[in-house]
Design a protein around this motif. Structure first.
Motif, PDB file in Angstrom:
ATOM      1  N   ARG A   1      96.707  42.071   1.960  1.00 21.07           N
ATOM      2  CA  ARG A   1      95.767  41.237   1.203  1.00 21.07           C
ATOM      3  C   ARG A   1      94.347  41.521   1.668  1.00 21.07           C
ATOM      4  NH1 ARG A   1      98.902  37.221  -1.149  1.00 21.07           N
ATOM      5  NH2 ARG A   1      97.136  35.855  -1.529  1.00 21.07           N
ATOM      6  N   ILE A   2      93.394  41.245   0.774  1.00 20.60           N
ATOM      7  CA  ILE A   2      91.992  41.516   1.044  1.00 20.60           C
ATOM      8  C   ILE A   2      91.132  40.452   0.380  1.00 20.60           C
ATOM      9  CG2 ILE A   2      91.662  42.980  -0.992  1.00 20.60           C
ATOM     10  CD1 ILE A   2      89.855  44.779   0.716  1.00 20.60           C
ATOM     11  N   VAL A   3      89.939  40.247   0.893  1.00 24.76           N
ATOM     12  CA  VAL A   3      88.984  39.328   0.262  1.00 24.76           C
ATOM     13  C   VAL A   3      88.568  39.909  -1.088  1.00 24.76           C
ATOM     14  CG1 VAL A   3      86.692  38.302   0.456  1.00 24.76           C
ATOM     15  CG2 VAL A   3      88.157  38.448   2.466  1.00 24.76           C
TER      16      VAL A   3
ATOM     17  N   MET B   1      73.960  44.816  -1.661  1.00 28.72           N
ATOM     18  CA  MET B   1      74.419  45.457  -0.428  1.00 28.72           C
ATOM     19  C   MET B   1      74.291  44.506   0.765  1.00 28.72           C
ATOM     20  SD  MET B   1      75.794  48.015   0.953  1.00 28.72           S
ATOM     21  CE  MET B   1      75.705  49.176  -0.416  1.00 28.72           C
ATOM     22  N   LYS B   2      73.204  43.750   0.824  1.00 27.00           N
ATOM     23  CA  LYS B   2      73.034  42.784   1.905  1.00 27.00           C
ATOM     24  C   LYS B   2      74.109  41.709   1.826  1.00 27.00           C
ATOM     25  CE  LYS B   2      69.748  39.461   3.825  1.00 27.00           C
ATOM     26  NZ  LYS B   2      68.424  38.809   3.666  1.00 27.00           N
ATOM     27  N   ASN B   3      74.411  41.252   0.617  1.00 22.84           N
ATOM     28  CA  ASN B   3      75.438  40.237   0.418  1.00 22.84           C
ATOM     29  C   ASN B   3      76.796  40.743   0.897  1.00 22.84           C
ATOM     30  OD1 ASN B   3      77.692  38.967  -1.211  1.00 22.84           O
ATOM     31  ND2 ASN B   3      76.006  37.632  -1.815  1.00 22.84           N
ATOM     32  N   THR B   4      77.126  41.986   0.543  1.00 19.41           N
ATOM     33  CA  THR B   4      78.416  42.557   0.944  1.00 19.41           C
ATOM     34  C   THR B   4      78.508  42.703   2.455  1.00 19.41           C
ATOM     35  OG1 THR B   4      78.559  43.776  -1.149  1.00 19.41           O
ATOM     36  CG2 THR B   4      79.949  44.537   0.666  1.00 19.41           C
ATOM     37  N   THR B   5      77.439  43.143   3.087  1.00 18.36           N
ATOM     38  CA  THR B   5      77.431  43.298   4.545  1.00 18.36           C
ATOM     39  C   THR B   5      77.606  41.957   5.238  1.00 18.36           C
ATOM     40  OG1 THR B   5      75.946  45.202   4.300  1.00 18.36           O
ATOM     41  CG2 THR B   5      76.145  44.240   6.494  1.00 18.36           C
ATOM     42  N   GLU B   6      76.939  40.923   4.756  1.00 16.00           N
ATOM     43  CA  GLU B   6      77.071  39.588   5.347  1.00 16.00           C
ATOM     44  C   GLU B   6      78.494  39.052   5.178  1.00 16.00           C
ATOM     45  OE1 GLU B   6      74.087  37.217   3.519  1.00 16.00           O
ATOM     46  OE2 GLU B   6      72.453  38.014   4.762  1.00 16.00           O
ATOM     47  N   ARG B   7      79.098  39.298   4.037  1.00 16.26           N
ATOM     48  CA  ARG B   7      80.476  38.838   3.814  1.00 16.26           C
ATOM     49  C   ARG B   7      81.432  39.548   4.767  1.00 16.26           C
ATOM     50  NH1 ARG B   7      82.598  39.573  -1.757  1.00 16.26           N
ATOM     51  NH2 ARG B   7      84.124  37.992  -1.143  1.00 16.26           N
ATOM     52  N   LEU B   8      81.243  40.839   4.966  1.00 10.05           N
ATOM     53  CA  LEU B   8      82.091  41.577   5.911  1.00 10.05           C
ATOM     54  C   LEU B   8      81.950  41.010   7.319  1.00 10.05           C
ATOM     55  CD1 LEU B   8      81.532  45.269   4.732  1.00 10.05           C
ATOM     56  CD2 LEU B   8      83.711  44.043   4.746  1.00 10.05           C
TER      57      LEU B   8
ATOM     58  N   LEU C   1      95.806  43.639  -2.169  1.00 11.11           N
ATOM     59  CA  LEU C   1      94.965  44.842  -2.268  1.00 11.11           C
ATOM     60  C   LEU C   1      95.300  45.618  -3.537  1.00 11.11           C
ATOM     61  CD1 LEU C   1      92.910  46.837  -1.091  1.00 11.11           C
ATOM     62  CD2 LEU C   1      94.787  47.871   0.215  1.00 11.11           C
ATOM     63  N   SER C   2      96.580  45.655  -3.896  1.00 10.35           N
ATOM     64  CA  SER C   2      96.975  46.373  -5.111  1.00 10.35           C
ATOM     65  C   SER C   2      96.331  45.748  -6.350  1.00 10.35           C
ATOM     66  CB  SER C   2      98.498  46.380  -5.241  1.00 10.35           C
ATOM     67  OG  SER C   2      99.005  45.050  -5.251  1.00 10.35           O
ATOM     68  N   LYS C   3      96.222  44.418  -6.383  1.00  7.81           N
ATOM     69  CA  LYS C   3      95.583  43.745  -7.522  1.00  7.81           C
ATOM     70  C   LYS C   3      94.076  43.996  -7.536  1.00  7.81           C
ATOM     71  CE  LYS C   3      97.266  39.869  -8.860  1.00  7.81           C
ATOM     72  NZ  LYS C   3      97.659  38.436  -9.002  1.00  7.81           N
ATOM     73  N   GLU C   4      93.466  44.013  -6.360  1.00  3.48           N
ATOM     74  CA  GLU C   4      92.029  44.307  -6.271  1.00  3.48           C
ATOM     75  C   GLU C   4      91.740  45.719  -6.776  1.00  3.48           C
ATOM     76  OE1 GLU C   4      87.893  43.717  -4.872  1.00  3.48           O
ATOM     77  OE2 GLU C   4      89.537  42.387  -5.460  1.00  3.48           O
TER      78      GLU C   4
ATOM     79  N   LEU D   1      86.625  35.802 -13.333  1.00  7.28           N
ATOM     80  CA  LEU D   1      86.543  34.367 -13.553  1.00  7.28           C
ATOM     81  C   LEU D   1      87.706  33.592 -12.939  1.00  7.28           C
ATOM     82  CD1 LEU D   1      85.370  34.359 -17.290  1.00  7.28           C
ATOM     83  CD2 LEU D   1      83.966  33.998 -15.246  1.00  7.28           C
ATOM     84  N   GLU D   2      88.866  34.225 -12.761  1.00  8.60           N
ATOM     85  CA  GLU D   2      90.051  33.507 -12.325  1.00  8.60           C
ATOM     86  C   GLU D   2      90.555  33.948 -10.951  1.00  8.60           C
ATOM     87  OE1 GLU D   2      91.189  30.943 -13.897  1.00  8.60           O
ATOM     88  OE2 GLU D   2      89.939  31.131 -15.689  1.00  8.60           O
ATOM     89  N   GLU D   3      90.936  35.197 -10.830  1.00  8.90           N
ATOM     90  CA  GLU D   3      91.597  35.673  -9.608  1.00  8.90           C
ATOM     91  C   GLU D   3      90.697  35.619  -8.390  1.00  8.90           C
ATOM     92  OE1 GLU D   3      94.697  36.365  -9.292  1.00  8.90           O
ATOM     93  OE2 GLU D   3      95.254  36.242 -11.411  1.00  8.90           O
ATOM     94  N   SER D   4      89.410  35.862  -8.589  1.00  8.02           N
ATOM     95  CA  SER D   4      88.501  35.911  -7.442  1.00  8.02           C
ATOM     96  C   SER D   4      88.206  34.540  -6.866  1.00  8.02           C
ATOM     97  CB  SER D   4      87.189  36.606  -7.833  1.00  8.02           C
ATOM     98  OG  SER D   4      86.563  35.916  -8.902  1.00  8.02           O
ATOM     99  N   GLU D   5      88.776  33.471  -7.458  1.00  4.95           N
ATOM    100  CA  GLU D   5      88.643  32.133  -6.874  1.00  4.95           C
ATOM    101  C   GLU D   5      89.409  32.021  -5.561  1.00  4.95           C
ATOM    102  OE1 GLU D   5      87.078  29.404  -7.591  1.00  4.95           O
ATOM    103  OE2 GLU D   5      86.163  29.859  -9.529  1.00  4.95           O
TER     104      GLU D   5
END
Length: 392
Positions: A297-299, A356-363, A261-264, A251-255
């Protein structure tokens, strides 16, 4: 990134202001071009073009064009063009022949020793003729002085030439610079709008991904924690804490556009711990992590779908199952691998395919040309390997 864009704008403005300086015919070491009305008008016109560029980019396009107030927008563009072409002539009128168009010829005349002010080049008016010359003039033996010759009808008058020249200098010569300023601001505005739309869509996809977490996961986790509470197990409080961490991250961090990467991975490990509460000893689970630091850092939530699918496919109380997750970071290069055997053949529902389609499109949108995704699937196992460049 914003500071970099500011530097680009400053450099572009300086280059544009150099154009009237370098193109001036009076450019020399004496700096006399600064007193030339021709240069002053040209320089002020480029300043006005820069002002119009930002006016169109910041105000006219967002406030009028994007809101479909097209008539008012095009009227504003036309008025701006007239204003840019006319204002420099009011600010810096002609120096009465001292500009570059006349000064050049005056210098040439003063330095040319072959020019002589004799009657051969400048005929005398008739009142200065002798009586003999007047007699020859009446008989047609002398040529009429140039001031007495009638104008040829095919040659425009000086007054008309002045009007045509003034119109050309004010309006026609300013068309190309104005079009350059207008089109540049227009295409930059369209580029900004396209990036904003892509960013908004990426956030919408991320919001959709949050709600794609299997709804049974929350209910099953709460039931598992409830059972632990009834058993007065020490794991109950730990389960509540991890569930709280997961919900806070979602709800918060993913904004944010990017997270450490360590937090993810910390969030992912809490998610895995909650999944393990629901399983029993039939699951053979391993997790390894190497080289992870706080500098990369990472998405957010880009890796979650692969782990969620592993638990969907792999958990079945009637069959032994296996899940292995390996995370390796080497100099900004992330290698992420997930393996599981398939014991739940009903897991591949529409939500799994959509996730899976959503993740591929985001990448593809967020890491174009910086990732490699390999998926190997058969009836008994499922393997995913993702190589992701997080260095830039």
């Amino acid at each position: 990134m914003k500071n970099k864009n500011i530097y680009y704008h400053i450099v572009l403005i300086l280059l544009l202001l150099l154009i009237p300086v370098l193109s001036s015919p009076e450019l020399d070491s004496s700096l006399r071009l600064l007193s030339s009305s021709f240069f002053q008008r040209d320089f002020s016109r480029y300043v006005l073009l820069i002002v119009f560029f930002y006016l169109n980019l910041v105000f006219l396009l967002p406030k009028l064009y994007d809101k479909r107030r097209l008539l008012l927008y095009w009227v504003s563009i036309f008025v701006s063009y007239i204003w840019i072409c006319t204002l420099p002539f009011f600010m810096f009128p002609d120096n009465h022949g001292n500009g570059p168009r006349f000064g050049f010829f005056q210098d040439q005349i003063s330095n040319d020793k072959k020019i002589h002010t004799t009657s051969e080049y400048f005929p005398r008016p008739p009142e200065y003729f002798s009586s003999q010359e007047r007699a020859y003039l009446e008989k047609g033996h002398l040529e009429t002085p140039f001031k007495m010759r009638p104008h040829r009808k095919s040659f425009p008058s000086a007054k008309l030439m002045g009007k045509e020249d003034s119109f050309s200098r004010k309006y026609i010569s300013g068309i190309l610079p104005f079009l350059f300023s207008f089109l540049s601001s227009f295409f930059i505005h369209q580029s900004i709008k396209r990036k904003e739309m892509e960013r908004a869509k990426a956030k919408a996809d991320l919001l959709n991904l949050r709600y794609q977490l299997h709804p049974h996961f929350l209910f099953d986790t709460l039931n598992s924690i409830h059972s632990l509470i009834l058993m007065r197990s020490d794991d109950a409080s730990e389960g509540v804490l991890k569930l709280s961490n997961v919900m806070h991250y979602i709800l918060e961090e993913s904004e944010n556009d990017f997270v450490l990467l360590s937090k993810e991975l910390f969030y992912i490990k809490d998610y895995i711990a909650l999944q393990l509460i629901r399983t029993d000893n039939s699951l053979d689970f391993t997790y390894t992590e190497n080289g992870v630091t706080d500098e990369v850092r990472i998405v957010p939530m880009i890796l979650l779908n692969f782990i969620e699918n592993a638990f969907k496919y792999d958990y079945n109380t009637e069959e032994p199952s296996k899940i292995s997750i390996n995370v390796n970071l080497d100099g900004g290069k992330l290698n992420f691998r997930v393996f599981n055997n398939i014991v739940n053949h009903y897991a591949a529902d529409e939500s799994t395919k959509a996730g899976m389609k959503n993740t591929t499109e985001r990448l593809e949108k967020l890491y174009p040309g910086k990732y490699s995704l390999n998926i190997e699937e058969n009836k008994k196992s499922y393997f995913v390997e993702l190589d992701l460049d997080l260095g830039s």
